[in-house]
Write a protein that holds these residues in place. Structure first.
Motif, short mmCIF file in Angstrom:
data_model
loop_
_atom_site.label_atom_id
_atom_site.label_comp_id
_atom_site.label_asym_id
_atom_site.label_seq_id
_atom_site.Cartn_x
_atom_site.Cartn_y
_atom_site.Cartn_z
N SER A 96 0.83 -1.20 0.00
CA SER A 96 0.00 0.00 0.00
C SER A 96 0.87 1.26 0.00
CB SER A 96 -0.92 -0.02 1.22
OG SER A 96 -1.59 1.20 1.36
N TYR A 97 1.91 1.24 0.80
CA TYR A 97 2.83 2.38 0.92
C TYR A 97 3.50 2.68 -0.42
CZ TYR A 97 7.14 4.75 2.59
OH TYR A 97 8.20 5.60 2.79
N ILE A 98 4.07 1.66 -1.05
CA ILE A 98 4.76 1.85 -2.33
C ILE A 98 3.76 2.27 -3.42
CG2 ILE A 98 6.08 0.67 -4.17
CD1 ILE A 98 7.77 1.26 -1.66
N SER A 99 2.57 1.66 -3.42
CA SER A 99 1.58 2.03 -4.44
C SER A 99 1.16 3.49 -4.30
CB SER A 99 0.37 1.10 -4.38
OG SER A 99 -0.42 1.35 -3.24
N GLN A 100 1.04 3.98 -3.06
CA GLN A 100 0.71 5.39 -2.83
C GLN A 100 1.82 6.31 -3.32
OE1 GLN A 100 -1.79 7.28 -1.49
NE2 GLN A 100 -3.17 5.53 -1.40
N LEU A 101 3.06 5.92 -3.03
CA LEU A 101 4.19 6.76 -3.42
C LEU A 101 4.33 6.88 -4.94
CD1 LEU A 101 6.92 5.54 -0.91
CD2 LEU A 101 5.81 7.78 -0.93
N PHE A 102 4.05 5.78 -5.66
CA PHE A 102 4.27 5.77 -7.11
C PHE A 102 2.99 5.92 -7.92
CE2 PHE A 102 8.05 3.78 -5.37
CZ PHE A 102 9.04 4.52 -6.00
N GLY A 103 1.86 6.09 -7.24
CA GLY A 103 0.61 6.30 -7.95
C GLY A 103 0.19 5.09 -8.77
N ARG A 104 0.46 3.92 -8.26
CA ARG A 104 0.12 2.67 -8.93
C ARG A 104 -0.88 1.91 -8.07
NH1 ARG A 104 2.11 4.05 -13.62
NH2 ARG A 104 4.32 4.46 -13.57
N PRO A 105 -1.72 1.07 -8.66
CA PRO A 105 -2.66 0.30 -7.85
C PRO A 105 -1.93 -0.75 -7.00
CG PRO A 105 -2.90 -0.26 -10.19
CD PRO A 105 -1.90 0.85 -10.09
N ALA A 106 -2.39 -0.94 -5.79
CA ALA A 106 -1.77 -1.93 -4.90
C ALA A 106 -1.91 -3.34 -5.45
CB ALA A 106 -2.39 -1.83 -3.51
N LYS A 123 10.63 -6.99 -0.08
CA LYS A 123 10.84 -6.51 -1.45
C LYS A 123 9.47 -6.34 -2.09
CE LYS A 123 12.85 -7.94 -5.86
NZ LYS A 123 13.57 -9.03 -6.53
N ILE A 124 9.23 -5.17 -2.67
CA ILE A 124 7.97 -4.86 -3.34
C ILE A 124 8.30 -4.60 -4.81
CG2 ILE A 124 5.96 -3.35 -3.44
CD1 ILE A 124 6.21 -4.91 -0.78
N SER A 125 7.69 -5.38 -5.69
CA SER A 125 7.94 -5.26 -7.13
C SER A 125 6.63 -5.00 -7.87
CB SER A 125 8.54 -6.56 -7.69
OG SER A 125 9.70 -6.89 -6.99
N TYR A 126 6.75 -4.34 -9.00
CA TYR A 126 5.61 -4.19 -9.89
C TYR A 126 6.12 -3.99 -11.31
CZ TYR A 126 6.27 0.92 -9.90
OH TYR A 126 6.79 2.19 -10.04
N VAL A 127 5.26 -4.32 -12.26
CA VAL A 127 5.59 -4.13 -13.67
C VAL A 127 4.81 -2.93 -14.17
CG1 VAL A 127 5.51 -5.14 -15.98
CG2 VAL A 127 6.03 -6.59 -14.00
N SER A 129 3.04 -1.01 -16.77
CA SER A 129 2.35 -1.48 -17.97
C SER A 129 2.72 -0.70 -19.23
CB SER A 129 0.83 -1.44 -17.76
OG SER A 129 0.43 -0.12 -17.48
N SER A 130 3.12 0.57 -19.07
CA SER A 130 3.42 1.39 -20.25
C SER A 130 4.64 0.90 -21.02
CB SER A 130 3.61 2.84 -19.85
OG SER A 130 4.71 2.98 -18.97
N ASP A 131 5.60 0.28 -20.33
CA ASP A 131 6.81 -0.19 -21.02
C ASP A 131 7.26 -1.59 -20.57
OD1 ASP A 131 7.75 0.38 -18.52
OD2 ASP A 131 9.20 1.90 -19.17
N ASN A 132 6.45 -2.24 -19.77
CA ASN A 132 6.74 -3.59 -19.27
C ASN A 132 8.06 -3.70 -18.51
OD1 ASN A 132 4.48 -5.05 -19.72
ND2 ASN A 132 5.18 -6.04 -21.62
N THR A 133 8.50 -2.62 -17.87
CA THR A 133 9.71 -2.70 -17.05
C THR A 133 9.32 -3.05 -15.62
OG1 THR A 133 9.62 -0.32 -16.61
CG2 THR A 133 11.05 -1.04 -18.42
N THR A 134 10.19 -3.82 -14.97
CA THR A 134 9.95 -4.22 -13.59
C THR A 134 10.66 -3.25 -12.67
OG1 THR A 134 9.80 -6.53 -14.23
CG2 THR A 134 10.23 -6.07 -11.90
N TRP A 135 9.95 -2.79 -11.67
CA TRP A 135 10.48 -1.87 -10.68
C TRP A 135 10.52 -2.57 -9.34
CZ3 TRP A 135 12.18 3.00 -12.01
CH2 TRP A 135 11.94 3.35 -13.32
N ASN A 136 11.69 -2.57 -8.72
CA ASN A 136 11.89 -3.24 -7.43
C ASN A 136 12.26 -2.21 -6.36
OD1 ASN A 136 11.62 -5.99 -8.39
ND2 ASN A 136 13.56 -5.63 -9.45
N ASN A 137 11.62 -2.37 -5.22
CA ASN A 137 11.89 -1.50 -4.08
C ASN A 137 11.96 -2.36 -2.84
OD1 ASN A 137 11.44 1.24 -5.40
ND2 ASN A 137 9.56 0.17 -5.91
N VAL A 138 12.58 -1.84 -1.81
CA VAL A 138 12.57 -2.51 -0.52
C VAL A 138 11.87 -1.59 0.47
CG1 VAL A 138 14.87 -1.68 0.16
CG2 VAL A 138 13.95 -3.73 1.22
#
Length: 175
Positions: A96-106, A123-127, A129-138
């Motif tokens: 929830s925290y990372i999704s809020q920071l990056f404006g992405r759905p949880a 580790k919190i990851s998401y792809v 959708s605009s460019d199919n890149t994976t973003w990893n955060n801790v």
């Protein structure tokens, strides 16, 4: 006449002490150094009285010093105010925290447990959708504090983003 400050013997005509320059008070006559020493002690004691305002200031200062030096283990920030949170709860909070920071759905966030020794790390990851890149955060939860850092493509953790540090209250991140 003796000076009330330095006890030097001065002539009766002098307005100021020949040794220290202190104004001589001709209304107070002393005949010897011993008399003047007693007068000087009384004068000195009356000059150093501490006023009520000064006592209040000193008291507040002492309380401030004691308060800032005391053990802070009783303060909410130093204790875990979320002791009942499970590992899953903490991962959901991180998502929830990372999704809020990056404006992405949880819902697109994926969480994986890293460790739990000096706080909780996930580790919190998401792809994207605009460019199919994976973003990893801790995400790091320590007591009632949460913060994050990015994980580079080489797997190295970037700097911790203390400017985005938040408090967790009742299982919810405060914004």
């Amino acid at each position: 006449m003796f000076c009330s400050k330095c006890n030097s013997d001065n002539s009766e005509e002098n307005k100021f002490c020949i040794e220290c320059g202190n104004p001589l008070n001709k209304n107070i006559q002393t005949t010897s150094r011993e008399d003047n020493v007693e007068t000087n002690i009384v004068t000195s004691a009356s000059q150093h009285k501490i006023t009520t305002v000064q006592w209040i200031f000193i008291s507040v200062f002492v309380l401030f010093v004691i308060g800032s030096c005391s053990d802070k283990s009783d303060s909410p920030s130093a204790t875990n105010s979320n002791p009942s949170l499970s590992r899953t709860d903490k991962q959901e909070i991180c998502k929830s925290y990372i999704s809020q920071l990056f404006g992405r759905p949880a819902s697109i966030m994926k969480a994986s447990f890293i460790k739990e020794d000096s706080g909780f790390f996930s580790k919190i990851s998401y792809v994207r959708s605009s460019d199919n890149t994976t973003w990893n955060n801790v995400c790091h939860i320590d007591g009632d504090t949460i913060l994050w850092a990015s994980i580079g493509g080489d797997g190295i953790v970037g700097r911790w983003r203390f400017e985005d540090e938040r408090k967790i209250i009742n299982g919810k991140v405060t914004y």
